[in-house]
Design a protein around this motif. Structure first.
Motif, PDB file in Angstrom:
ATOM      1  N   TYR A  25     -21.637  42.096  57.255  1.00 24.01           N
ATOM      2  CA  TYR A  25     -21.593  43.551  57.310  1.00 24.01           C
ATOM      3  C   TYR A  25     -22.481  44.033  56.180  1.00 24.01           C
ATOM      4  O   TYR A  25     -22.336  43.588  55.043  1.00 24.01           O
ATOM      5  CB  TYR A  25     -20.142  43.988  57.099  1.00 24.01           C
ATOM      6  N   ASP A 112     -26.184  50.887  60.524  1.00 17.63           N
ATOM      7  CA  ASP A 112     -25.974  49.850  61.531  1.00 17.63           C
ATOM      8  C   ASP A 112     -25.457  48.612  60.799  1.00 17.63           C
ATOM      9  O   ASP A 112     -26.161  47.627  60.625  1.00 17.63           O
ATOM     10  CB  ASP A 112     -27.299  49.576  62.252  1.00 17.63           C
ATOM     11  N   HIS A 113     -24.200  48.711  60.382  1.00 22.66           N
ATOM     12  CA  HIS A 113     -23.631  47.706  59.483  1.00 22.66           C
ATOM     13  C   HIS A 113     -23.677  46.294  60.061  1.00 22.66           C
ATOM     14  O   HIS A 113     -23.805  45.330  59.331  1.00 22.66           O
ATOM     15  CB  HIS A 113     -22.178  48.055  59.160  1.00 22.66           C
ATOM     16  N   ASP A 114     -23.526  46.184  61.358  1.00 19.43           N
ATOM     17  CA  ASP A 114     -23.544  44.836  61.947  1.00 19.43           C
ATOM     18  C   ASP A 114     -24.912  44.494  62.530  1.00 19.43           C
ATOM     19  O   ASP A 114     -25.082  43.458  63.153  1.00 19.43           O
ATOM     20  CB  ASP A 114     -22.443  44.674  63.004  1.00 19.43           C
ATOM     21  N   ARG A 115     -25.862  45.394  62.340  1.00 13.42           N
ATOM     22  CA  ARG A 115     -27.244  45.166  62.778  1.00 13.42           C
ATOM     23  C   ARG A 115     -27.322  44.762  64.253  1.00 13.42           C
ATOM     24  O   ARG A 115     -27.974  43.787  64.612  1.00 13.42           O
ATOM     25  CB  ARG A 115     -27.913  44.123  61.875  1.00 13.42           C
ATOM     26  N   SER A 116     -26.619  45.533  65.051  1.00 10.73           N
ATOM     27  CA  SER A 116     -26.633  45.271  66.485  1.00 10.73           C
ATOM     28  C   SER A 116     -27.672  46.138  67.169  1.00 10.73           C
ATOM     29  O   SER A 116     -27.904  45.997  68.364  1.00 10.73           O
ATOM     30  CB  SER A 116     -25.262  45.586  67.068  1.00 10.73           C
ATOM     31  N   GLY A 117     -28.296  47.047  66.419  1.00 13.29           N
ATOM     32  CA  GLY A 117     -29.293  47.917  67.029  1.00 13.29           C
ATOM     33  C   GLY A 117     -28.756  49.278  67.412  1.00 13.29           C
ATOM     34  O   GLY A 117     -29.508  50.105  67.923  1.00 13.29           O
ATOM     35  N   ALA A 122     -17.254  51.563  67.200  1.00 12.22           N
ATOM     36  CA  ALA A 122     -16.540  50.359  66.767  1.00 12.22           C
ATOM     37  C   ALA A 122     -17.547  49.219  66.821  1.00 12.22           C
ATOM     38  O   ALA A 122     -17.981  48.807  67.893  1.00 12.22           O
ATOM     39  CB  ALA A 122     -15.358  50.062  67.679  1.00 12.22           C
ATOM     40  N   ASP A 123     -17.903  48.732  65.648  1.00 10.79           N
ATOM     41  CA  ASP A 123     -18.904  47.667  65.623  1.00 10.79           C
ATOM     42  C   ASP A 123     -18.214  46.317  65.793  1.00 10.79           C
ATOM     43  O   ASP A 123     -17.045  46.254  66.176  1.00 10.79           O
ATOM     44  CB  ASP A 123     -19.754  47.758  64.348  1.00 10.79           C
ATOM     45  N   LEU A 124     -18.942  45.245  65.512  1.00  8.95           N
ATOM     46  CA  LEU A 124     -18.384  43.900  65.639  1.00  8.95           C
ATOM     47  C   LEU A 124     -17.039  43.777  64.940  1.00  8.95           C
ATOM     48  O   LEU A 124     -16.177  43.019  65.365  1.00  8.95           O
ATOM     49  CB  LEU A 124     -19.328  42.901  64.981  1.00  8.95           C
ATOM     50  N   LYS A 551     -41.722  53.157  67.319  1.00  6.25           N
ATOM     51  CA  LYS A 551     -40.862  51.979  67.418  1.00  6.25           C
ATOM     52  C   LYS A 551     -39.576  52.129  66.608  1.00  6.25           C
ATOM     53  O   LYS A 551     -38.683  51.299  66.698  1.00  6.25           O
ATOM     54  CB  LYS A 551     -41.619  50.745  66.895  1.00  6.25           C
TER      55      LYS A 551
END
Lengths: 701, 701
Positions: A25, A112-117, A122-124, A551
């Motif tokens: 995280y 984007d704490h879990d860097r999921s894009g 609720a993240d990971l 981008k």
């Protein structure tokens, strides 16, 4: 009952429960100005920190806030209860010495704490990636470093998700004054700790750190989906639902574009064919027209609190709430579909009645909107009571210290006075800021009880080439109340995106700390040279919403409506925070010197067209003492942000005011260089120095 | 005893044990060509997949490999045991139909899985971020998609960490032939599953997918820290430790630069003053000179297996192993400090003895190095036995299918023959590739028993402007054995970094599938247009090691020595894999047509200076049938990678060979366009078509 202490206990428990868990995280390193020491901490080369979120946010309180608490354990009351108010700064005038940071909680601590894009709810780890009050406490360490003493929050109330703009909707479309945006609730604390509790904890933390908290009050407009409609249909303006599609601000021929609705224009306005068609769209409110059926609706909806009120109203009555629009005649903006105006008066404006060709239902028009200029005879007393009660609610519930009144310029004077009176009754040092951009109206605002006005720094300051910066900064001292010393707001382009770029942003950000009669104002993101505006409301170019690389995940996104995270990893992200840290600390040590207007001496150059701005300051304690050497500060900026310049600062006025005759001094700070001795005086005793593009120097002599 | 099944069981257990754990562990989407379906899978917009590593690598086996196993449960023997060998492809000649992928396990599956900014040995999850055999099994799905049928592994043996180059050291500095690099061990499987087990599982997976596995055998050089030194000091060359600092290849005046050590040069070489000083540095091996003290050393070190052998030798004897250097006279390369040469003979080269002015201890010199040209009279028989035993060890232990012999050109012919004979005794279809870049020497290699030679495609193919590409591709068919159809290797610049960039890389990568007598060869990373070479050994420009953006974490890093991950997220990363997938599948369906030399017809253009390369192929089953329409393929490339071109392909030769008289055809594939009918024939029946820069078309007519 400290909610901050409660929060700390909750986080302690979470830390204990997650000791063995691996968290990938991340937070931006800028959020860690409290020297986080978690064992699990890893620093990435690009500036993200990998942390256990519970421990990180816990330690932001434990290591940074708690040690500053002193003996007071509960900081939930307005800060004025805890501070001795200096003479001359009573009644909310503490703002004169404040440095304000404008933040939008949802955005300022989005990551984007879990860097999921994506910025998930609720993240990971089940955690919220848009901003929350809990996360904002960690951000306070950055604000504290930068010398911020007042946190101004964009609206935090529950807003409407109906016809919402963007991905998340605008917090300016308030649908409930007395509950907070549930989107700000942090899942970290679990369901038993409410978002209200979290806001209380946040305010406490601010107070511990010596920061006032201000909110944004929006009494003129309300969501078209307001929770007030069901009980008070008569507080709103109604049209047939079928007319909504064609609804727009009516055009008035012969008056030009963006005209203020002055009294002499009213005949022309009411003769416009479009205006008459517009007025004809309005109908009686359904509560009054069909009271039995409205009562049925109320009964139906009270039994089903989750139902969509407006859908039901539209279905049953074929009516809807009329959207708001600009108060200026022939403003090119379309109608504001997510908000409407409150009916301040239950009759038509007195001055307009003679121009009406027949009976009309209550309607929205330029005169109606400007309720400060055009009053009816019948006040909407229950509404006024409610509006005047909002701030006392936030004061007693959360301990806030001030408010900006949105569109206060379109409120009846009596209502404004009632709001101000009510707040000062709870906290005599409550600060009010008028959303007044016309600095000529500063006196009126001051008279109404406001402590300061917004001003139009964001419009003037970036325009260095036109010398508007110079005019704004030199003239501010003549105003009867302070204005913001600022180059950007949440409604305007970013300074770093203006012509002049980062050198301009840096120059203004530092110089604003020294504008006489100015209150330094930082717009969240400004400190990392954010390029993308939060909203394109004011002074924006056609491409303003497209300042980022195509981008970039936030290309074309606006924080006011969309999921958005600031570019906390920008290269040079520590530049302004580090410079602000030094300069703010110095300014704080000499706060009377730099904020008492009588100490400031505007300084000129060889020619009024030289690209420089300079102010002298006589040390407050030495004013009138006529000391030959020492006791004088000079702040100079090269306003040419493209070229180095050699500038001669004329010191006569300062020398007269201070008695200073020194031919040497020290450069205490420069945006571009190191501290050094200064011997750069010409034969007239004027400072004659070279400057890098946009360089700001602080000298003592 | 399937180690692949064991691995599957281990991973199954790990998956079960980590069901509740949250993993923020990423892999590049290119590794997932097996359609991973884990519930936890998240795809980031930039091409990383967030997965549970255990489940991901487990499913790579469960979903992709296991279903292809058929009834055979153990694929650990050489693949020739499982396949019917086609006539004409016996004795290792299966390589003629192979598509080879050259990979370096440590690099090809390296990834910053936890995105911490480094490639750790133990990341947040305790997992290895450099490549492993276990992770490589997932990568096989990408290789399989691209049509790869042979995996060639850069050295995987334990190598020396003494005086290592870069962060990790070079796997070419082998220190132990019979154990694997412990750095390739995957912590995912726990301590009870060895790196050897993991390699076995990997080989099994390759075999299931129809891929041969080849290794790199390095019998000429060995690490200066070899484990063989202690037992066999007489197998090495010794100098005084004090002379190491000044040790370098001696200069021979009067011969020019980079000269092969031909016999007629020997007198000149031995007359050089520097050569004589060089020879004087060598001393008797300490085992022979001081046998008792050496025995003491052996006893001491056997009692303490962890000790640094060479430190102890240097301390006790003041001696050290002499580094290797280039076999070319006056090569500007410095000595290769991490490796030395084996003493192939226990006496001086016979041809050189007459030139020696006095007695010398065994020494390294150009003639000695080229043991194929200069033999002594006394073979180092125990050494030869050991070297000849390496491949049988890997065959029986791991089931490998082939090997490249590094510097085979500098081995005594008898030793090469013994190595080849030994391997073919275990597996008659074992394939040998000669590290022979001079294509004129193909016949010699073939005669020795090699199945193919490397060739110098990497040197010729990229040089389109000089027409070297054309020459190489048209001439390869005249060689007595196949050569690699390749434009880059682990020692050379990347194609995408050459003049011509991606259009060149794409053109050659596709066209190489059709070079008559060529074996298509992909260098790991080539498929994603990697810019940074793995080593700067051959044909490199002075800035070759600096092809990346200076902000790139791998800027200036070389995979052969450093922690390095390929740029699997490059934009356009799926371009070549997708094109290769289609073209390879088609080629496989017509493999005899495209690989039997007698089917290939080189085709010309209007002028030999036209920028085109074209080959016709007569369908294998129809050869000699003289069919008027159908049964013929044409592959054409526009070798102008900067401009579109209009090319006329002369078909006379193909029409003569096939009887084909068609005036229409189909474009089956193009690197730049869609499949379509083709009517682009001129009055002579020649193909007359326009091409995009570097376009390759595959036509049927």
């Amino acid at each position: 009952m400290s909610k901050l202490q409660d929060l700390l206990r909750i986080l302690d428990a979470r830390v204990a429960a997650t000791e063995d868990q691996v968290f990938n995280y991340t937070v931006p390193d800028l959020w860690n100005c409290f020297d986080y020491q978690g064992e699990e901490l890893r620093k990435t080369p690009w500036g993200e920190l990998v942390v256990n979120p519970y421990r990180f946010y816990r330690d932001a309180i434990r290591r940074f806030v708690e040690p500053r608490m002193g003996r007071v354990r509960t900081w939930g009351k307005p800060l004025s209860r805890h501070l001795d108010m200096e003479p001359g700064l009573e009644g909310g005038d503490w703002i004169r010495r404040a440095t304000v940071y404008s933040m939008m909680v949802r955005t300022s601590t989005a990551w984007d704490h879990d860097r999921s894009g994506g910025l998930e709810d609720a993240d990971l780890y089940g955690l919220r990636e848009t901003g929350t009050f809990v996360k904002s406490i960690a951000l306070l360490s950055l604000l504290h470093k930068m010398g911020v003493t007042c946190v101004y929050l964009l609206p935090i109330s529950r807003f409407s998700l109906r016809d919402k703009k963007g991905e998340l909707g605008s917090p300016y479309g308030v649908s409930s004054f007395f509950s907070l945006d549930p989107g700000l609730k942090d899942p970290m604390t679990g369901p038993d700790f409410t978002v209200e509790d979290e806001f209380r904890a946040f305010v406490e933390a601010c107070h511990v750190l010596g920061m006032h908290v201000m909110i944004d009050l929006i009494p003129r407009t309300n969501s078209v989906d307001s929770e007030l409609i069901l009980e008070h249909p008569d507080w709103f303006y109604w049209i047939r639902h079928a007319d909504l599609a064609g609804y727009k601000p009516p055009y008035v021929p012969g008056l030009g574009v963006q005209i203020r609705p002055r009294a002499e224009f009213l005949p022309v306005v009411y003769q416009s064919a479009e205006v008459r068609q517009h007025l004809a769209k309005f109908v009686e409110n359904p509560g009054q027209a069909q009271p039995e059926r409205w009562a049925e609706l109320q009964a139906h909806l009270r039994a089903d609190p989750g139902a969509a009120v407006m859908d039901e109203v539209q279905r049953r009555f074929g009516l809807t709430i009329a959207p708001a629009f600009s108060d200026q005649i022939n403003d090119p903006q379309p109608a504001w579909n997510d908000v409407t105006f409150f009916r301040m008066y239950l009759d038509h404006p007195e001055a307009s009645v003679p121009h009406l060709d027949r009976e009309y239902a209550p309607y929205i028009l330029f005169d109606v909107i400007k309720a400060n200029l055009y009053q009816g005879k019948v006040r909407n007393e229950p509404l006024w009571e409610l509006l005047a009660g909002i701030i006392p609610f936030y004061q007693t519930q959360f301990g806030i210290d001030g408010a900006r009144i949105d569109m206060g310029h379109a409120l009846p004077r009596e209502l404004v006075e009632r709001i101000i009176r009510g707040a000062r009754h709870v906290d005599p040092h409550f600060c009010f800021i008028a959303e007044e951009m016309e600095i000529e109206r500063a006196a009126v605002a001051r008279e109404l009880g406001y402590n300061m006005i917004l001003g139009d720094g964001f419009l003037q300051e970036p325009r260095v080439l036109e010398f508007k910066t110079h005019h704004y900064m030199y003239e501010a001292r003549n105003l009867p109340c302070p204005v913001y010393a600022c180059g950007e707001t949440h409604d305007t382009p970013r300074l770093a995106a203006r012509e002049g770029g980062r050198p301009l942003a840096r120059m203004l950000t530092i110089l604003n700390l020294f504008m006489p009669n100015g209150v330094p104002f930082l717009n969240s993101g400004q400190e990392v040279y954010e390029l993308q505006p939060m909203n394109t409301g004011l002074d924006c170019r056609p491409n303003e919403a497209y300042q980022l690389d195509p981008k970039d995940p936030y290309y074309g996104r606006l924080a006011l409506f969309d999921r958005y995270a600031l570019h906390y990893l920008n290269q040079g992200r520590w530049e302004l925070p580090d410079q602000l840290a030094w300069v703010s600390a110095f300014r704080r040590d000499h706060i009377a010197t730099f904020t008492r207007l009588e100490n400031a001496v505007p300084l000129g150059f060889n020619s009024p067209r030289d690209p420089g701005i300079a102010f002298g300051f006589v040390e407050d304690a030495l004013r009138g003492a006529l000391v030959q050497e020492g006791g004088v500060f000079v702040v100079v900026a090269n306003t040419d942000v493209h070229n180095p310049q050699y500038l001669t600062v004329h010191l006569d006025a300062l020398r007269r005011a201070s008695g200073n005759a020194a031919r040497r001094g020290s450069q205490l700070f420069s945006t571009h260089g190191l501290a050094r001795d200064v011997h750069d005086f010409d034969t007239h005793g004027n400072l004659s120095m070279s400057f890098q593009p946009g360089e700001v120097k602080l000298l003592r002599m």
